[in-house]
Motif scaffolding. Structure first.
Motif, short mmCIF file in Angstrom:
data_model
loop_
_atom_site.label_atom_id
_atom_site.label_comp_id
_atom_site.label_asym_id
_atom_site.label_seq_id
_atom_site.Cartn_x
_atom_site.Cartn_y
_atom_site.Cartn_z
N GLY A 82 -0.82 39.06 -73.47
CA GLY A 82 -2.13 39.22 -72.84
C GLY A 82 -2.25 38.51 -71.50
O GLY A 82 -3.33 38.10 -71.10
N PHE A 127 -8.74 49.06 -66.75
CA PHE A 127 -9.56 48.04 -66.10
C PHE A 127 -11.02 48.52 -66.14
O PHE A 127 -11.29 49.71 -66.05
CB PHE A 127 -9.12 47.81 -64.66
N LEU A 172 2.85 40.58 -70.89
CA LEU A 172 1.80 41.56 -71.21
C LEU A 172 1.50 41.50 -72.71
O LEU A 172 0.35 41.55 -73.15
CB LEU A 172 2.22 42.98 -70.82
N ASP A 189 -0.30 48.01 -72.65
CA ASP A 189 -0.96 46.93 -73.39
C ASP A 189 -2.30 46.61 -72.75
O ASP A 189 -3.21 46.10 -73.39
CB ASP A 189 -0.09 45.66 -73.42
N ILE A 190 -2.40 46.88 -71.44
CA ILE A 190 -3.72 46.91 -70.79
C ILE A 190 -4.22 48.33 -71.00
O ILE A 190 -3.59 49.29 -70.56
CB ILE A 190 -3.62 46.61 -69.27
N ARG A 191 -5.33 48.46 -71.73
CA ARG A 191 -5.85 49.82 -71.97
C ARG A 191 -6.30 50.45 -70.66
O ARG A 191 -6.04 51.60 -70.38
CB ARG A 191 -7.08 49.75 -72.88
N ARG A 231 -0.18 45.26 -79.28
CA ARG A 231 0.56 45.19 -78.00
C ARG A 231 2.06 45.25 -78.26
O ARG A 231 2.57 44.67 -79.20
CB ARG A 231 0.18 43.90 -77.26
N TRP A 257 -7.64 44.51 -72.70
CA TRP A 257 -6.37 44.46 -73.42
C TRP A 257 -6.48 45.12 -74.78
O TRP A 257 -7.53 45.10 -75.41
CB TRP A 257 -5.94 43.00 -73.62
N HIS A 268 -3.13 51.58 -62.22
CA HIS A 268 -3.66 51.64 -63.58
C HIS A 268 -4.88 52.57 -63.63
O HIS A 268 -5.19 53.22 -62.64
CB HIS A 268 -3.97 50.24 -64.13
N ASP A 328 -6.03 38.23 -64.76
CA ASP A 328 -6.02 39.64 -65.17
C ASP A 328 -7.26 40.34 -64.61
O ASP A 328 -7.77 41.30 -65.18
CB ASP A 328 -5.93 39.78 -66.70
N ALA A 361 -9.06 43.41 -66.67
CA ALA A 361 -8.23 44.15 -67.63
C ALA A 361 -8.91 44.16 -68.99
O ALA A 361 -9.51 43.18 -69.41
CB ALA A 361 -6.86 43.50 -67.73
#
Lengths: 171, 386
Positions: free
Chosen positions: A52, A165, A49, A161-163, A155, A149, A129, A88, A147
């Motif tokens: 990325g 979707f 993650l 780390d994925i803000r 990160r 990021w 998510h 992703d 995703a």
């Protein structure tokens, strides 16, 4: 309650009783702090993650690609065999518009949450998510998402780390 | 080898948002009522099972040990069981092991819950059932998982929110006749639809309340039961299965773990056609759609077809297969473990014809109680016969 029983035990404390301090209250705050090892499979997942990327584990027996990854296949009950990068992007399996936070208090603005089935993982392999950059009324089950990021320097090796979707913009 | 097991007494306390009694006191009150109903004293009890859900509600660790004196377990073979919301029905399942195995002739089964101690809201305890690394950082609440499942269920079968709301109307209405009920009320589908959105599609009136309360039953071997009562209710089938915590990898439209638990219990009870043979069902209904979901898992309705039961009257108290005649969790209240046990108590009273104003119209001989729990993963089932 049986009709043979005419009275039933218990004393309710009403909100009015609480306000009037009718009964004693004993209040303690318990604040344990934990430091969890992320485990063999999820440590690798978190490190990816940070780069990325999303990664899964493949079981050669049932041929599933498992996301989140695990070092064992719970169905075949054997070790999984290899690491496999997955996209992703994914598909909204289901979604909800949450008006409440963790402690049941109202949120200032509602939050879109979803189970996103990840592309290139086996069918049905979703993760929890949030969704953004989309009006709640425009979200549909089956919608393609990607995703968003955090910038690389922000990160930390965490699911956040994925803000979030957002609707898929590619082709 | 396996011995037949009977329920010979039942008891429960009021279910309320906040009770003065401690968990020990609630356990005592429910257990004492069940003992009195069976004509027994604690001396006659050979083993004790206590069911209680997450320790996080009370902030009391080793809750089983804490509750032991209120549950009558001191100096006896005693165990606390816990499978989340499935605990209330799992408690008599564990009691059944004690008696069916031949180890003991009598077993007291008590289920209690105090949800009120946790502030600002009991919901907060549910945050910590989610995966600590991948899910909690997102700010989870248990309501998410229900709203996500409800949406998936509606989508898969084309079910409308209004159809699901019929369950809340039925159960809260049934609870008006339950003397222990917290939220009995005559409401309409429109009331449900216009209630505050919490986690869309879940609205305020789709949800059961947090509660305090306790419920208990006494189990006995056939030999002892026949000596004590001419109205034993036979616990003829038990079943339980669990799925993994990887709930986002699962089909959220159908509870396969409930199907497996139900089939185990039906096989044991010799039930071949559940829809024809079962007279009364008390499926777990913490949310209105959950009753429908569970009726399908229990094989009492085809997939996506359960909404018709309330609408067509089949599951109403005067219908062909009354569902949640007690008023369910939506109406009577939801002190987690005690709520599942309340369903077992209701089946006991209904099958003995003692349910008073709640007595179903049809001549009922077979009932099923079911509970569900944790991360969409637990099914616990009991089949009872008069």
């Amino acid at each position: 309650m049986s009709q043979k029983i005419t009275s039933y035990p218990g004393h309710e404390i009403t909100p009015e009783d609480l306000k009037a301090s009718k009964y004693l209250e004993i209040i303690q705050k318990v604040e344990p702090k934990y430091s969890w090892a992320a485990g063999v499979a999820i440590s690798r997942f978190l490190n990816e993650l940070k780069e990325g990327r999303l990664i899964g584990r493949k079981c050669d027996q049932c041929e599933r690609i498992l996301v989140p990854p695990r070092m064992y296949c719970e169905r075949c009950y054997r070790p999984t065999d290899s690491w496999v990068y997955v996209k992703d992007t994914g598909t909204v399996n289901t979604y909800s518009i949450s008006h409440v936070g963790t402690d049941a208090r109202r949120l200032k603005s509602p939050l879109l949450v979803a189970v996103v089935e990840i592309d290139e993982a086996s069918p049905g392999m979703g993760i929890l998510h949030t969704l953004s950059e989309v009006e709640p009324s425009r979200v549909t089950i089956g919608m393609k998402v990607q995703a968003v990021w955090k910038p690389a320097e922000e990160r930390q090796g965490a699911i956040t780390d994925i803000r979030y979707f957002k609707p898929f913009e590619g082709v | 080898m396996r011995r037949r097991v009977a329920i010979i007494g039942a008891g429960m306390t009021l279910f309320r948002r906040r009770m003065l009694e401690t968990g020990k006191e609630l356990s005592f009150e429910a257990a004492k009522m069940a003992l009195d109903a069976a004509g027994l004293t604690l001396k006659d009890i050979e083993s004790v099972v206590e069911g209680s859900a997450p320790d996080a509600f009370d902030g009391v660790h080793m809750k089983g040990e804490y509750l032991i004196d209120g549950s009558g377990g001191i100096g006896k073979p005693y165990q606390r069981v816990y499978v989340g919301g499935g605990t209330g029905v799992f408690t008599p399942v564990a009691g059944w092991w004690n008696v069916a195995s031949g180890l003991y002739d009598t077993c007291l089964c008590v289920a209690e819950e105090k949800m009120s101690p946790l502030h600002p809201h009991p919901q907060y305890a549910f945050w910590s059932i989610f995966d600590q690394i991948l899910e909690r950082p997102l700010g989870t609440t248990l309501l998410w998982i229900f709203s996500l499942e409800m949406r998936r269920y509606m989508h898969k079968y084309g079910i409308k929110e209004e159809e699901i709301a019929e369950v809340a109307v039925k159960n809260k209405g049934n609870a008006v006749d339950h003397p222990c009920a917290q939220l009995g009320a005559k409401i309409t589908v429109d009331d449900v639809m216009r209630s505050e959105p919490i986690c869309s599609p879940v609205k305020r009136l789709d949800v059961s309340p947090p509660s305090d309360g306790a419920a208990a039953v006494i189990l006995a071997s056939e030999k002892v039961a026949k000596k004590l009562t001419d109205q034993p209710v036979w616990l003829d089938g038990v079943g339980w299965t669990l799925d993994s915590t990887h709930w986002t990898n699962r089909d959220l439209a159908y509870p396969e773990y409930v199907e497996k638990a139900a089939k185990m219990a039906y096989k044991m009870a010799g039930i071949k056609n559940p829809r024809k043979e079962i007279d009364i069902a008390e499926p777990y209904d913490p949310f209105d759609y959950k009753e429908l979901h569970h009726l399908e898992g229990l094989q009492l309705a085809g997939k996506g077809e359960a909404p018709k039961l309330a609408i067509e009257g089949v599951s109403q108290r005067d219908g062909d297969m009354p569902v949640c005649p007690s008023g369910g969790l939506l109406g009577v209240g939801n002190p987690i473990a005690a709520a599942g046990m309340m369903k077992v108590c209701e089946c006991f009273w209904q099958l003995r014809g003692e349910a008073g104003k709640r007595q179903v119209k049809k001549d009922a001989h077979t009932a099923v109680a079911q509970a569900w729990g944790d991360l969409m993963q637990v099914g616990t089932v009991t089949v009872m016969r008069s």
